[in-house]
Design a protein around this motif. Structure first.
Motif, PDB file in Angstrom:
ATOM      1  N   MET A   1       2.065 -32.891   7.200  1.00 19.17           N
ATOM      2  CA  MET A   1       2.361 -32.795   8.624  1.00 19.17           C
ATOM      3  C   MET A   1       3.584 -31.898   8.777  1.00 19.17           C
ATOM      4  O   MET A   1       4.580 -32.083   8.070  1.00 19.17           O
ATOM      5  N   ILE A   2       3.495 -30.933   9.665  1.00 19.84           N
ATOM      6  CA  ILE A   2       4.583 -29.981   9.872  1.00 19.84           C
ATOM      7  C   ILE A   2       5.085 -30.109  11.306  1.00 19.84           C
ATOM      8  O   ILE A   2       4.291 -30.220  12.244  1.00 19.84           O
ATOM      9  N   SER A   3       6.398 -30.099  11.463  1.00 21.54           N
ATOM     10  CA  SER A   3       7.032 -30.227  12.769  1.00 21.54           C
ATOM     11  C   SER A   3       8.023 -29.095  12.986  1.00 21.54           C
ATOM     12  O   SER A   3       8.544 -28.528  12.032  1.00 21.54           O
TER      13      SER A   3
ATOM     14  N   CYS B   1      17.734 -21.028  16.643  1.00 22.67           N
ATOM     15  CA  CYS B   1      16.594 -20.885  15.735  1.00 22.67           C
ATOM     16  C   CYS B   1      15.670 -22.086  15.869  1.00 22.67           C
ATOM     17  O   CYS B   1      16.020 -23.098  16.479  1.00 22.67           O
ATOM     18  N   ILE B   2      14.478 -21.933  15.302  1.00 18.42           N
ATOM     19  CA  ILE B   2      13.532 -23.044  15.157  1.00 18.42           C
ATOM     20  C   ILE B   2      13.376 -23.273  13.664  1.00 18.42           C
ATOM     21  O   ILE B   2      13.122 -22.323  12.913  1.00 18.42           O
ATOM     22  N   GLN B   3      13.550 -24.505  13.224  1.00 21.31           N
ATOM     23  CA  GLN B   3      13.299 -24.833  11.823  1.00 21.31           C
ATOM     24  C   GLN B   3      11.910 -25.444  11.700  1.00 21.31           C
ATOM     25  O   GLN B   3      11.503 -26.252  12.545  1.00 21.31           O
ATOM     26  N   VAL B   4      11.196 -25.036  10.650  1.00 27.36           N
ATOM     27  CA  VAL B   4       9.865 -25.558  10.351  1.00 27.36           C
ATOM     28  C   VAL B   4      10.028 -26.559   9.213  1.00 27.36           C
ATOM     29  O   VAL B   4      10.523 -26.201   8.142  1.00 27.36           O
ATOM     30  N   TRP B   5       9.640 -27.810   9.449  1.00 25.58           N
ATOM     31  CA  TRP B   5       9.827 -28.891   8.471  1.00 25.58           C
ATOM     32  C   TRP B   5       8.506 -29.546   8.127  1.00 25.58           C
ATOM     33  O   TRP B   5       7.708 -29.843   9.029  1.00 25.58           O
ATOM     34  N   VAL B   6       8.294 -29.788   6.836  1.00 25.78           N
ATOM     35  CA  VAL B   6       7.204 -30.656   6.406  1.00 25.78           C
ATOM     36  C   VAL B   6       7.734 -32.078   6.544  1.00 25.78           C
ATOM     37  O   VAL B   6       8.733 -32.436   5.909  1.00 25.78           O
TER      38      VAL B   6
ATOM     39  N   TRP C   1      11.092 -35.134   3.161  1.00 26.45           N
ATOM     40  CA  TRP C   1      10.917 -34.075   4.155  1.00 26.45           C
ATOM     41  C   TRP C   1      11.669 -32.831   3.687  1.00 26.45           C
ATOM     42  O   TRP C   1      12.730 -32.920   3.083  1.00 26.45           O
ATOM     43  N   ARG C   2      11.107 -31.640   4.016  1.00 23.49           N
ATOM     44  CA  ARG C   2      11.771 -30.408   3.569  1.00 23.49           C
ATOM     45  C   ARG C   2      11.609 -29.300   4.600  1.00 23.49           C
ATOM     46  O   ARG C   2      10.588 -29.197   5.281  1.00 23.49           O
TER      47      ARG C   2
END
Length: 177
Positions: free
Chosen positions: A8-10, A154-159, A167-168
């Motif tokens: 799942m990515i947020s 910025c927008i960070q993309v996290w798993v 989570w990373r």
């Protein structure tokens, strides 16, 4: 079977100022230690569960970031809900910039029918009695570390699959609008 089916990515907004980020991270750390809860980086979720394939999500995130310029986030009251990921959080004032960003992201990721956007910055992921949450909120609402405003650039993309400790961050995409 799709190897990424459980991924799942947020998309997250984070404070651009390291001092603000550090101050909020300390509050999260203190609460997680006091309540035996997971630690996580301070963030406001722009959009959750946006996909399972990292490269595709990052590419779409770049399209979102092209339409958004740097903006200010205004922190409001500390509140609680009966939800693990929103146990205790800072409500964020709904600005035009924030709502527009969420609208762009929903359009690009095809998530127009998600629940209404409720911007917030979580401070504690836990399940605990209402009285305990209320006590934390009363204390934090007089703590200047959780007040004020900050810039987002910025927008960070996290798993965000599995335990919070796993989570990373897979990408940081600068806002260009």
């Amino acid at each position: 079977i799709d190897a990424n089916s459980n991924v799942m990515i947020s998309l997250w907004f984070v404070p651009s100022d390291p001092d603000v980020c550090g101050r909020l991270a300390q509050v999260i750390h203190d609460l997680s230690e006091a309540h035996d809860a997971p630690q996580f980086n301070p963030h406001i979720t722009l959009l959750g569960s946006v996909g399972t394939e990292e490269a595709g999500v990052v590419e779409k995130t770049r399209r979102v970031a092209e339409r958004i310029g740097r903006f200010e986030v205004q922190l409001d009251r500390v509140k609680w809900l009966n939800e693990f990921y929103r146990c205790v959080f800072i409500e964020v004032k709904q600005s035009e910039a924030l709502l527009e960003a969420n609208g762009f992201a929903r359009d690009i990721f095809g998530k127009q029918h998600d629940a209404p956007y409720y911007p917030h910055l979580s401070l504690l992921y836990a399940e605990m009695p209402m009285e305990a949450k209320e006590s934390v909120c009363v204390r934090l609402n007089t703590d200047e570390r959780v007040s004020g405003s900050f810039s987002v650039d910025c927008i960070q993309v996290w798993v965000t699959s599995g335990p919070v400790s796993t989570w990373r961050n897979v990408a940081t995409v600068p806002l260009k609008g």
